[in-house]
Design a protein around this motif. Structure first.
Motif, PDB file in Angstrom:
ATOM      1  N   ALA A  31     -10.359  18.001  26.647  1.00 51.31           N
ATOM      2  CA  ALA A  31     -10.930  18.779  27.752  1.00 51.31           C
ATOM      3  C   ALA A  31      -9.879  19.813  28.161  1.00 51.31           C
ATOM      4  CB  ALA A  31     -11.252  17.858  28.922  1.00 51.31           C
ATOM      5  N   THR A  32     -10.246  20.997  28.431  1.00 54.95           N
ATOM      6  CA  THR A  32     -11.575  21.525  28.514  1.00 54.95           C
ATOM      7  C   THR A  32     -11.955  22.325  27.265  1.00 54.95           C
ATOM      8  OG1 THR A  32     -10.861  23.516  29.671  1.00 54.95           O
ATOM      9  CG2 THR A  32     -11.533  21.696  31.019  1.00 54.95           C
ATOM     10  N   GLY A  33     -10.969  22.810  26.559  1.00 51.47           N
ATOM     11  CA  GLY A  33     -11.232  23.690  25.431  1.00 51.47           C
ATOM     12  C   GLY A  33     -12.077  23.094  24.336  1.00 51.47           C
ATOM     13  N   GLY A  34     -12.036  21.775  24.173  1.00 50.15           N
ATOM     14  CA  GLY A  34     -12.754  21.155  23.069  1.00 50.15           C
ATOM     15  C   GLY A  34     -14.115  20.579  23.415  1.00 50.15           C
ATOM     16  N   ILE A  35     -14.515  20.586  24.676  1.00 48.16           N
ATOM     17  CA  ILE A  35     -15.762  19.923  25.058  1.00 48.16           C
ATOM     18  C   ILE A  35     -16.976  20.576  24.412  1.00 48.16           C
ATOM     19  CG2 ILE A  35     -17.307  19.351  26.959  1.00 48.16           C
ATOM     20  CD1 ILE A  35     -14.855  19.043  28.751  1.00 48.16           C
ATOM     21  N   ILE A  36     -17.162  21.859  24.671  1.00 47.74           N
ATOM     22  CA  ILE A  36     -18.329  22.555  24.134  1.00 47.74           C
ATOM     23  C   ILE A  36     -18.238  22.631  22.610  1.00 47.74           C
ATOM     24  CG2 ILE A  36     -19.531  24.782  24.029  1.00 47.74           C
ATOM     25  CD1 ILE A  36     -18.813  25.086  27.031  1.00 47.74           C
ATOM     26  N   LEU A  37     -17.038  22.870  22.092  1.00 44.15           N
ATOM     27  CA  LEU A  37     -16.871  22.959  20.641  1.00 44.15           C
ATOM     28  C   LEU A  37     -17.225  21.639  19.961  1.00 44.15           C
ATOM     29  CD1 LEU A  37     -13.556  24.989  20.436  1.00 44.15           C
ATOM     30  CD2 LEU A  37     -15.901  25.826  20.271  1.00 44.15           C
ATOM     31  N   ALA A  38     -16.783  20.523  20.528  1.00 45.52           N
ATOM     32  CA  ALA A  38     -17.111  19.218  19.945  1.00 45.52           C
ATOM     33  C   ALA A  38     -18.624  19.022  19.914  1.00 45.52           C
ATOM     34  CB  ALA A  38     -16.437  18.096  20.727  1.00 45.52           C
ATOM     35  N   HIS A  39     -19.282  19.382  20.980  1.00 49.16           N
ATOM     36  CA  HIS A  39     -20.739  19.233  21.055  1.00 49.16           C
ATOM     37  C   HIS A  39     -21.425  20.089  19.993  1.00 49.16           C
ATOM     38  CE1 HIS A  39     -24.797  20.008  22.620  1.00 49.16           C
ATOM     39  NE2 HIS A  39     -24.707  18.762  23.061  1.00 49.16           N
ATOM     40  N   GLU A  40     -21.019  21.336  19.874  1.00 47.57           N
ATOM     41  CA  GLU A  40     -21.658  22.253  18.920  1.00 47.57           C
ATOM     42  C   GLU A  40     -21.366  21.871  17.467  1.00 47.57           C
ATOM     43  OE1 GLU A  40     -23.814  25.048  19.033  1.00 47.57           O
ATOM     44  OE2 GLU A  40     -24.200  24.131  20.982  1.00 47.57           O
ATOM     45  N   VAL A  41     -20.137  21.503  17.172  1.00 47.55           N
ATOM     46  CA  VAL A  41     -19.807  21.103  15.802  1.00 47.55           C
ATOM     47  C   VAL A  41     -20.561  19.820  15.456  1.00 47.55           C
ATOM     48  CG1 VAL A  41     -17.959  20.322  14.252  1.00 47.55           C
ATOM     49  CG2 VAL A  41     -17.591  22.313  15.740  1.00 47.55           C
ATOM     50  N   ALA A  42     -20.631  18.882  16.399  1.00 50.36           N
ATOM     51  CA  ALA A  42     -21.364  17.630  16.162  1.00 50.36           C
ATOM     52  C   ALA A  42     -22.841  17.902  15.898  1.00 50.36           C
ATOM     53  CB  ALA A  42     -21.194  16.689  17.354  1.00 50.36           C
ATOM     54  N   LYS A  43     -23.392  18.877  16.594  1.00 48.27           N
ATOM     55  CA  LYS A  43     -24.800  19.234  16.377  1.00 48.27           C
ATOM     56  C   LYS A  43     -25.019  19.648  14.924  1.00 48.27           C
ATOM     57  CE  LYS A  43     -26.356  23.135  18.060  1.00 48.27           C
ATOM     58  NZ  LYS A  43     -26.771  24.158  19.017  1.00 48.27           N
ATOM     59  N   HIS A  44     -24.094  20.439  14.379  1.00 47.20           N
ATOM     60  CA  HIS A  44     -24.217  20.896  12.993  1.00 47.20           C
ATOM     61  C   HIS A  44     -23.943  19.782  11.985  1.00 47.20           C
ATOM     62  CE1 HIS A  44     -24.936  24.986  14.179  1.00 47.20           C
ATOM     63  NE2 HIS A  44     -23.839  24.985  14.914  1.00 47.20           N
ATOM     64  N   LEU A  45     -23.166  18.772  12.390  1.00 45.91           N
ATOM     65  CA  LEU A  45     -22.862  17.649  11.497  1.00 45.91           C
ATOM     66  C   LEU A  45     -23.788  16.459  11.731  1.00 45.91           C
ATOM     67  CD1 LEU A  45     -18.958  17.764  11.586  1.00 45.91           C
ATOM     68  CD2 LEU A  45     -20.482  18.615   9.782  1.00 45.91           C
ATOM     69  N   ASP A  46     -24.682  16.597  12.695  1.00 46.25           N
ATOM     70  CA  ASP A  46     -25.659  15.553  13.018  1.00 46.25           C
ATOM     71  C   ASP A  46     -24.973  14.220  13.327  1.00 46.25           C
ATOM     72  OD1 ASP A  46     -28.182  14.538  13.522  1.00 46.25           O
ATOM     73  OD2 ASP A  46     -28.504  13.918  11.443  1.00 46.25           O
ATOM     74  N   CYS A  47     -24.027  14.287  14.268  1.00 43.21           N
ATOM     75  CA  CYS A  47     -23.332  13.075  14.694  1.00 43.21           C
ATOM     76  C   CYS A  47     -23.077  13.143  16.199  1.00 43.21           C
ATOM     77  CB  CYS A  47     -22.034  12.894  13.909  1.00 43.21           C
ATOM     78  SG  CYS A  47     -20.772  14.136  14.242  1.00 43.21           S
ATOM     79  N   ARG A  48     -22.389  12.158  16.723  1.00 42.14           N
ATOM     80  CA  ARG A  48     -22.068  12.110  18.151  1.00 42.14           C
ATOM     81  C   ARG A  48     -20.925  13.068  18.487  1.00 42.14           C
ATOM     82  NH1 ARG A  48     -22.734   6.283  20.730  1.00 42.14           N
ATOM     83  NH2 ARG A  48     -24.266   5.402  19.303  1.00 42.14           N
ATOM     84  N   SER A  49     -20.844  13.376  19.786  1.00 38.22           N
ATOM     85  CA  SER A  49     -19.692  14.136  20.278  1.00 38.22           C
ATOM     86  C   SER A  49     -19.150  13.449  21.528  1.00 38.22           C
ATOM     87  CB  SER A  49     -20.072  15.590  20.593  1.00 38.22           C
ATOM     88  OG  SER A  49     -20.847  15.665  21.773  1.00 38.22           O
ATOM     89  N   ALA A  50     -17.892  13.715  21.813  1.00 38.83           N
ATOM     90  CA  ALA A  50     -17.226  13.184  23.000  1.00 38.83           C
ATOM     91  C   ALA A  50     -16.039  14.077  23.302  1.00 38.83           C
ATOM     92  CB  ALA A  50     -16.766  11.746  22.760  1.00 38.83           C
ATOM     93  N   PHE A  51     -15.355  13.790  24.389  1.00 34.31           N
ATOM     94  CA  PHE A  51     -14.130  14.529  24.683  1.00 34.31           C
ATOM     95  C   PHE A  51     -13.101  13.591  25.288  1.00 34.31           C
ATOM     96  CE2 PHE A  51     -16.962  15.150  28.316  1.00 34.31           C
ATOM     97  CZ  PHE A  51     -16.161  14.816  29.398  1.00 34.31           C
ATOM     98  N   LEU A  52     -11.858  14.027  25.218  1.00 31.74           N
ATOM     99  CA  LEU A  52     -10.746  13.265  25.782  1.00 31.74           C
ATOM    100  C   LEU A  52     -10.194  14.033  26.975  1.00 31.74           C
ATOM    101  CD1 LEU A  52     -10.564  12.865  22.426  1.00 31.74           C
ATOM    102  CD2 LEU A  52      -8.844  11.268  23.204  1.00 31.74           C
ATOM    103  N   GLU A  53      -9.682  13.276  27.938  1.00 32.59           N
ATOM    104  CA  GLU A  53      -9.144  13.874  29.152  1.00 32.59           C
ATOM    105  C   GLU A  53      -7.674  13.522  29.320  1.00 32.59           C
ATOM    106  OE1 GLU A  53     -12.029  13.446  32.568  1.00 32.59           O
ATOM    107  OE2 GLU A  53     -12.870  12.023  31.119  1.00 32.59           O
ATOM    108  N   LYS A  54      -6.963  14.408  29.988  1.00 29.99           N
ATOM    109  CA  LYS A  54      -5.539  14.190  30.233  1.00 29.99           C
ATOM    110  C   LYS A  54      -5.354  13.071  31.246  1.00 29.99           C
ATOM    111  CE  LYS A  54      -2.897  17.711  29.917  1.00 29.99           C
ATOM    112  NZ  LYS A  54      -2.201  18.983  30.109  1.00 29.99           N
ATOM    113  N   GLU A  55      -4.449  12.160  30.930  1.00 31.67           N
ATOM    114  CA  GLU A  55      -4.080  11.072  31.823  1.00 31.67           C
ATOM    115  C   GLU A  55      -2.946  11.556  32.735  1.00 31.67           C
ATOM    116  OE1 GLU A  55      -6.497   8.923  31.698  1.00 31.67           O
ATOM    117  OE2 GLU A  55      -5.410   7.132  31.058  1.00 31.67           O
ATOM    118  N   PRO A  56      -2.747  10.876  33.882  1.00 39.31           N
ATOM    119  CA  PRO A  56      -1.682  11.316  34.800  1.00 39.31           C
ATOM    120  C   PRO A  56      -0.301  11.428  34.151  1.00 39.31           C
ATOM    121  CG  PRO A  56      -3.093   9.700  35.870  1.00 39.31           C
ATOM    122  CD  PRO A  56      -3.525   9.782  34.418  1.00 39.31           C
ATOM    123  N   GLU A  57       0.005  10.527  33.187  1.00 35.57           N
ATOM    124  CA  GLU A  57       1.335  10.578  32.556  1.00 35.57           C
ATOM    125  C   GLU A  57       1.400  11.578  31.408  1.00 35.57           C
ATOM    126  OE1 GLU A  57      -0.940   7.907  29.915  1.00 35.57           O
ATOM    127  OE2 GLU A  57      -0.824   8.085  32.089  1.00 35.57           O
ATOM    128  N   GLY A  58       0.274  12.282  31.143  1.00 36.68           N
ATOM    129  CA  GLY A  58       0.295  13.335  30.135  1.00 36.68           C
ATOM    130  C   GLY A  58      -0.374  13.004  28.815  1.00 36.68           C
TER     131      GLY A  58
END
Length: 192
Positions: free
Chosen positions: A68-95
């Protein structure tokens, strides 16, 4: 798509900015890639993500993810073309990065990580670490633009649609600072 075609999209959509910027690394530069401006155009994003998905089409990928945030929409769109699931990862407080919000990640799954712009690859490496710690297999990384060609690498195949080398300087070596040019905030450059 050819390198020039991708970079031309940044120019056309006023996403390659000129000014005096401070990068996340603390270094200074005279250009900035603002991918969020590209995200305003769904058909352009769809085309870029289709092109990126083609690197992975024969891998039988189970999940496409990104930071997140740069990969959220991209993961969704690439997954759509690969016909699979998408998800995203978020930064934790420790980095570190973590997959939250109840996203499914199954041990042994084939996962690719996508990102908009890579400079050091740090966010992607944190994503890879988390995914591997949870028992899934990262089988590739893809980005739209690699800002640091020859210096970003991962332990899996890495593909970028385009590469560009942007000049950067340590603050004490910055010619723009020496000339007294003010720092430019990329979010304050308005589109016409």
């Amino acid at each position: 798509m050819k390198n020039e075609e991708v970079l031309d999209l940044f120019v056309q959509h006023k996403a390659l900015l000129d000014g005096h910027f401070v990068y996340a690394s603390g270094r200074h530069g005279n250009q900035f890639l603002q991918f969020a401006r590209i995200l305003q155009y769904p058909k352009v994003v769809e085309k870029l993500c289709y092109e990126l998905s083609q690197y992975f089409k024969d891998l039988q990928v189970d999940l496409v993810t990104g930071p997140a945030t740069g990969g959220i929409i991209l993961a969704h769109e690439v997954a759509k073309h690969l016909d699979c699931r998408s998800a995203f990862l978020e930064k934790e407080p420790e980095g570190s990065m973590a997959m939250k919000r109840g996203f499914t990640l199954v041990k042994g799954w084939k996962v690719i990580v996508v990102e908009d712009i890579t400079t050091t690859g740090g966010s992607v490496m944190k994503c890879i670490k988390h995914i591997q710690e949870r028992g899934a297999n990262v089988v590739g990384v893809g980005c739209i633009v690699n800002r640091n060609p020859g210096n970003v690498s991962f332990d899996v195949p890495f593909y970028s649609l385009a590469e560009i080398q942007l000049a950067s300087w340590l603050p004490e070596e910055c010619e723009l600072c020496k000339r007294g040019e003010p720092i430019t905030e990329p979010d304050n450059i308005l589109l016409q």
